[in-house]
Design a protein around this motif. Structure first.
Motif, PDB file in Angstrom:
ATOM      1  N   UNK A 128     -11.478   4.247  11.008  1.00 34.15           N
ATOM      2  CA  UNK A 128     -10.831   3.238  10.170  1.00 34.15           C
ATOM      3  C   UNK A 128     -10.067   2.269  11.047  1.00 34.15           C
ATOM      4  N   UNK A 137       0.438  -4.128   5.285  1.00 34.36           N
ATOM      5  CA  UNK A 137      -0.476  -3.271   6.036  1.00 34.36           C
ATOM      6  C   UNK A 137      -1.587  -2.787   5.095  1.00 34.36           C
ATOM      7  N   UNK A 138      -2.691  -2.425   5.686  1.00 37.57           N
ATOM      8  CA  UNK A 138      -3.797  -1.861   4.902  1.00 37.57           C
ATOM      9  C   UNK A 138      -4.684  -1.057   5.838  1.00 37.57           C
ATOM     10  N   UNK A 139      -5.418  -0.154   5.259  1.00 40.21           N
ATOM     11  CA  UNK A 139      -6.399   0.613   6.031  1.00 40.21           C
ATOM     12  C   UNK A 139      -7.786   0.178   5.572  1.00 40.21           C
ATOM     13  N   UNK A 141     -11.896   0.729   5.745  1.00 41.16           N
ATOM     14  CA  UNK A 141     -13.075   1.501   6.117  1.00 41.16           C
ATOM     15  C   UNK A 141     -14.061   0.552   6.767  1.00 41.16           C
ATOM     16  N   UNK A 158     -10.193  -9.779   0.979  1.00 39.59           N
ATOM     17  CA  UNK A 158      -9.130  -9.142   0.206  1.00 39.59           C
ATOM     18  C   UNK A 158      -8.013  -8.639   1.106  1.00 39.59           C
TER      19      UNK A 158
ATOM     20  N   UNK B 227      -5.547   0.445  -3.645  1.00 38.85           N
ATOM     21  CA  UNK B 227      -6.021  -0.890  -3.314  1.00 38.85           C
ATOM     22  C   UNK B 227      -6.004  -0.958  -1.790  1.00 38.85           C
ATOM     23  N   UNK B 228      -5.093  -1.728  -1.194  1.00 44.73           N
ATOM     24  CA  UNK B 228      -5.017  -1.697   0.268  1.00 44.73           C
ATOM     25  C   UNK B 228      -4.431  -0.363   0.725  1.00 44.73           C
ATOM     26  N   UNK B 229      -3.586   0.219  -0.106  1.00 44.90           N
ATOM     27  CA  UNK B 229      -3.007   1.540   0.155  1.00 44.90           C
ATOM     28  C   UNK B 229      -3.125   2.365  -1.118  1.00 44.90           C
ATOM     29  N   UNK B 242       4.316   5.103  -2.602  1.00 43.86           N
ATOM     30  CA  UNK B 242       3.182   5.092  -1.671  1.00 43.86           C
ATOM     31  C   UNK B 242       2.839   6.521  -1.258  1.00 43.86           C
ATOM     32  N   UNK B 246      -4.236   7.595   4.666  1.00 45.01           N
ATOM     33  CA  UNK B 246      -4.970   6.381   5.018  1.00 45.01           C
ATOM     34  C   UNK B 246      -6.178   6.197   4.095  1.00 45.01           C
ATOM     35  N   UNK B 247      -6.476   7.224   3.292  1.00 44.46           N
ATOM     36  CA  UNK B 247      -7.685   7.172   2.465  1.00 44.46           C
ATOM     37  C   UNK B 247      -7.436   6.290   1.244  1.00 44.46           C
ATOM     38  N   UNK B 248      -8.178   5.237   1.140  1.00 50.42           N
ATOM     39  CA  UNK B 248      -7.991   4.333  -0.004  1.00 50.42           C
ATOM     40  C   UNK B 248      -9.325   3.975  -0.660  1.00 50.42           C
ATOM     41  N   UNK B 249     -10.249   4.919  -0.553  1.00 51.43           N
ATOM     42  CA  UNK B 249     -11.598   4.677  -1.072  1.00 51.43           C
ATOM     43  C   UNK B 249     -11.672   5.034  -2.549  1.00 51.43           C
ATOM     44  N   UNK B 265     -12.240   8.582   1.830  1.00 45.66           N
ATOM     45  CA  UNK B 265     -12.389   7.409   2.697  1.00 45.66           C
ATOM     46  C   UNK B 265     -13.815   7.434   3.240  1.00 45.66           C
ATOM     47  N   UNK B 266     -14.140   6.522   4.149  1.00 43.41           N
ATOM     48  CA  UNK B 266     -15.560   6.302   4.425  1.00 43.41           C
ATOM     49  C   UNK B 266     -16.295   7.531   4.955  1.00 43.41           C
ATOM     50  N   UNK B 267     -15.614   8.398   5.710  1.00 39.00           N
ATOM     51  CA  UNK B 267     -16.347   9.507   6.316  1.00 39.00           C
ATOM     52  C   UNK B 267     -15.773  10.862   5.944  1.00 39.00           C
ATOM     53  N   UNK B 270      -9.238  13.360   2.354  1.00 36.46           N
ATOM     54  CA  UNK B 270      -7.967  14.034   2.614  1.00 36.46           C
ATOM     55  C   UNK B 270      -7.561  14.674   1.301  1.00 36.46           C
ATOM     56  N   UNK B 281      -7.712  17.973   5.711  1.00 33.07           N
ATOM     57  CA  UNK B 281      -8.509  16.802   6.058  1.00 33.07           C
ATOM     58  C   UNK B 281      -9.932  17.277   6.338  1.00 33.07           C
ATOM     59  N   UNK B 283     -13.814  15.976   7.397  1.00 35.15           N
ATOM     60  CA  UNK B 283     -14.662  14.861   7.836  1.00 35.15           C
ATOM     61  C   UNK B 283     -16.130  15.240   7.665  1.00 35.15           C
ATOM     62  N   UNK B 289     -21.336   5.474   6.185  1.00 33.29           N
ATOM     63  CA  UNK B 289     -20.121   5.473   5.363  1.00 33.29           C
ATOM     64  C   UNK B 289     -20.452   5.941   3.952  1.00 33.29           C
TER      65      UNK B 289
END
Lengths: 476, 371
Positions: A128, A137-139, A141, A158, B227-229, B242, B246-249, B265-267, B270, B281, B283, B289
């Protein structure tokens, strides 16, 4: 009677065995013929057959056929996947190339994000990227493509709060914030080739009012310097120093004199002409001549972990060939010198180990030249050989390498030591089973399994009559 | 001819007249060995010709029930070839709904797919079951921020008054208590809206931009948005904190075993507890992805996932029977199809799969499990 019966049975078994052996040979030969790659189609070699030399017409075993075919297929596939591309302009300045994959446009996040002053932090464990700017901040993929992180246009817009995106005529124009005006190049413009130490840096240098202008990014990249484009403020920096630049066709150009104020070029020579390439043959070599001489080659990064590998090679009096990634040479210059002083061949494996299908042509030149120059700085020699990361190459890359004075060296025998679960016994078996005259064996620099496998490989290969040589002894 | 020669001729005659059975057996054995050595191919998942068992669960309804009348299939196209299908949802009665390039289709059977969206440009939809009325309503979001509701009983649409931005609706979800949430995330702005009257009226409860909503299946006031977080609310969306991930998928909570909350998240994923504290976690070691992850609603160990490597254009649908530890690709015609959504039938005997440019597919999970 019993004895006669036994004799007959043995005779018949032998006959059946001979039949199977010859059947298999015929079958193998037919397969070999059928699967022989057609040069010019599989891997898109240069069109002019007079211009190219490829060592692919002397296969010795099935592995070599498979090896060459798989490289050809991977290259053809990469070209196909990168067919739909976009030049990406950020606030009117060309920054990178984006691709349409399966109907989604992907853009490299780093070049665009950094242009807008976002901190781009790679989190390798999770593949990531964290983007940070002020309180935001943002994460993200990302899609990894040979070390370069791409993100879909939608997500990018976005996450970075992009104001506007326009796609037209194979170009993507991204606008964000107030767009600063650049001084545009005007007057009589004539594009020409520009060389450093006889290596072609670009075909798009310009002369304006008797001053030579070079694309600022390629010049900086060729010296391994850090180039930044600040899209919010509309200027560029090299190693943090602002450089005066004008915009020609969306590309920042700087006067050679201004660039030399930032980068010390005293030890280098420049030339400028419109000659194009210098007419030498394009070289891509898979294996050496049909003699009992073979080469061990080691790819990728160097650091102190390479020393045990050198010790093994020394202990067996073997000369290896090291294709080194350029961007960590400066901090490991002692290791580079150690490799060279112990008699091994030093070769070029590009600056960043990217898939060079996916980057602009001039950037590819920068990838090769910067590695040449950093090796020259520390050793006083310029490599003659280059290996494309992952084996990805096309005819353009071959010609660019040629223009820089490099022969493209592939491999005929893949030791498979790059597989994460590769064990010494697997590597040994893979190499010894597929050895043939002129084999160029690909291995990697920092693998414990490789180091453990080497003594057995060297011993057994020598028992079979093979001599280990540097690639300079295989390639004229 | 001396005696030795005569004996030899006799033996040869025996052999070629098939008189020596031991020798013939020997030849047959050699031939068998050679043949077994030649045939190294391991049958792929989709090529197994064993008779798959019928679903052990007799509760398959509607479309799934229809499909399982036949047992000789594993992966089957449900149409919309050459078309991108973005989203799928299935009602308690087993009727499948699909968002197909801006339209919503109702799919009663393999042969019967009808557009119900009447020209609306739909960007998201969600099914809310109304147990007391034995019907469902479909809440749909439009490309300009519209919110519509559709009654499956009355077969009619209502448009609600909203203050959403004139931009696509991103996501819709609902709680078991009947609260419905709409999320929006656009360059114009976004937020989270809530309806407590089956979508008739809406009120904005957060200015956070929202691309994903998950309501905890057992705690109706616990809402996860991304969204972003990623954020968590424990008071029905009135306030958010919050989450340290880091997973925001997207967020998944199993309807039965709901203590673990999976943040994709992509891979990988969590896992957190209900309050967002990370506990593990995981993986997934595949190239590419994640494009979609779905849990079997009656077995938390069985996951289906879309995975895709965009640079190489390879991937498809993957199956795990051990809680995401190991994955097998589901082959056949689904191989190298980009999966956009996955919906389990009510009894988890069939999975419906939406793909980019390749329509809708059904996967016979009963047969798959037997393999």
């Amino acid at each position: 009677m019993k004895r006669h019966r036994m004799i007959l049975i043995i005779v018949l078994i032998v006959l059946v065995g001979i039949g199977i052996y010859y059947g298999a040979r015929v079958h193998f030969k037919e397969k070999l013929e059928a699967d022989k790659p057609i040069v010019g189609e599989d891997i898109q070699e240069p069109q002019d057959p007079e211009e190219i030399r490829i060592g692919v017409d002397n296969y010795s075993n099935w592995h070599e056929v498979q090896n060459h075919n798989s490289i050809g297929e991977a290259n053809a596939y990469a070209e196909k996947r990168l067919e739909k591309s976009y030049n990406v302009y950020l606030n009117r300045v060309f920054v990178d190339i984006g691709y349409d994959w399966d109907g989604i446009v992907f853009l490299p996040i780093r070049s665009i994000g950094e242009g807008l002053n976002w901190r781009i932090i790679w989190i390798p464990d999770k593949q990531m990227i964290q983007v940070v700017k002020g309180d935001e901040e943002a994460f993200v993929d990302v899609v990894n493509f040979f070390g370069k992180a791409y993100v879909s246009l939608d997500i990018l817009a976005h996450v970075l709060n992009l104001d506007s995106i326009a796609i037209e005529d194979g170009k993507i124009h991204i606008s964000e914030g107030d767009i600063k005006e650049w001084q545009q190049g005007i007057g009589e413009i004539k594009g020409s080739s520009f060389y450093i130490d006889d290596m072609k840096m670009t075909d798009a240098a310009y002369k304006l009012d008797e001053d030579i202008y070079i694309p600022s990014k390629i010049f900086a990249m060729s010296f391994g310097r850090i180039y930044r484009y600040n899209a919010e403020e509309g200027f560029i920096t090299i190693d943090g120093n602002r450089v005066e630049a004008i915009l020609i066709d969306g590309i920042p150009y700087s006067q050679l004199a201004h660039l030399e104020e930032i980068i010390d070029t005293a030890d280098h020579s420049f030339s400028y002409d419109a000659m194009g390439n210098k007419g030498k043959k394009v070289e891509v070599v898979y294996k050496g001549p049909d003699k009992k001489r073979i080469a061990l080659t080691f790819d990728d990064y160097i650091d102190a972990e390479v020393l045990p590998l050198l010790d093994v090679l020394d202990a067996h009096d073997v000369k290896g060939s090291f294709f080194i990634i350029g961007n960590t040479i400066d901090v490991n210059k002692d290791i580079l010198e150690e490799i060279y002083n112990r008699g091994h061949i030093i070769a070029n494996h590009t600056w960043d180990h990217l898939n060079n299908h996916s980057i602009p042509e001039d950037e590819f030149r920068g990838q090769l030249i910067s590695t040449q120059l950093v090796i020259k700085k520390h050793l006083g020699i310029v490599p003659k050989y280059y290996r494309p990361p992952g084996g990805y190459y096309n005819s353009k890359m071959l010609k660019i390498a040629r223009d820089i004075g490099l022969k493209t060296v592939m491999w005929s025998l893949n030791s498979n030591d790059a597989s994460f679960d590769s064990k010494p016994a697997h590597i040994t078996e893979q190499v010894l089973k597929n050895l043939s005259n002129g084999s160029i064996i690909v291995m990697h620099t920092k693998r414990k399994s490789t180091i453990e496998a080497l003594p057995e490989i060297i011993k057994k290969a020598r028992q079979q009559g093979y001599e280990f040589v540097g690639i300079d002894a295989l390639i004229p | 001819m001396n005696r030795r020669k005569k004996d030899m001729m006799k033996e040869l005659r025996k052999i070629f007249m098939f008189e020596n059975k031991k020798f013939i057996m020997l030849l047959l054995m050699i031939a068998a060995l050679m043949l077994s050595g030649c045939n190294q191919d391991t049958p792929a998942l989709e090529e197994n010709n064993e008779e798959p068992l019928q679903s052990v669960n007799s509760e398959a309804k509607g479309l799934a029930e229809d499909l399982l009348k036949r047992s000789d299939w594993q992966v089957e196209s449900l149409g919309f070839e050459d078309t991108t299908v973005n989203r799928l949802a299935i009602t308690a009665k087993g009727v499948l709904y699909a968002q197909v390039e801006g339209d919503i289709y109702e799919i009663q059977s393999k042969e019967q797919a009808v557009s119900i969206s009447e020209g609306k440009e739909i960007t998201a939809f969600h099914i809310v079951e109304l147990e007391e009325d034995n019907e469902a309503i479909i809440v749909a979001g439009g490309s300009n921020g519209e919110i519509y509701t559709y009654s499956t009983a009355e077969k009619s649409w209502q448009k609600a008054e909203t203050d959403t931005f004139e931009a696509p609706i991103s996501i819709i979800s609902s709680s078991t208590a009947g609260d419905i949430y709409v999320g929006q995330s656009s360059t114009l702005g976004g937020g989270l809206w809530k309806s407590q009257d089956r979508g008739k009226t809406w009120s904005k409860i957060s200015d956070l931009t929202v691309r994903g909503i998950t309501v905890h299946p057992k705690e109706a006031d616990v809402i996860y948005i991304v969204d972003k977080l990623a954020y968590l609310s424990t008071d029905g969306g009135n306030s958010f904190i919050k989450i340290n991930t880091v997973a925001n998928y997207g967020v998944l909570v199993h309807p039965i075993q709901s203590d673990a909350v999976y943040h994709a998240f992509s891979i990988g994923v969590e896992t957190t507890d209900i309050e967002g504290n990370i506990s593990s976690y995981l993986r997934f070691y595949l190239e590419g992805s994640m494009t979609k992850l779905q849990l079997n609603p009656i077995d938390v160990n069985e996951w289906l996932m879309g995975f895709w490597d965009f640079p190489s254009g390879r991937g498809g649908l993957y199956y795990s029977g051990n809680h995401g530890t190991l994955w097998s690709q589901i082959g056949g015609d689904l191989k190298d199809k980009l999966v956009l959504d996955i919906a389990y039938s009510n009894d988890a005997s069939v999975a419906f799969v939406a793909t980019r440019d390749n329509g809708i597919w059904a996967v016979n999970l009963s047969a798959l499990r037997n393999n």
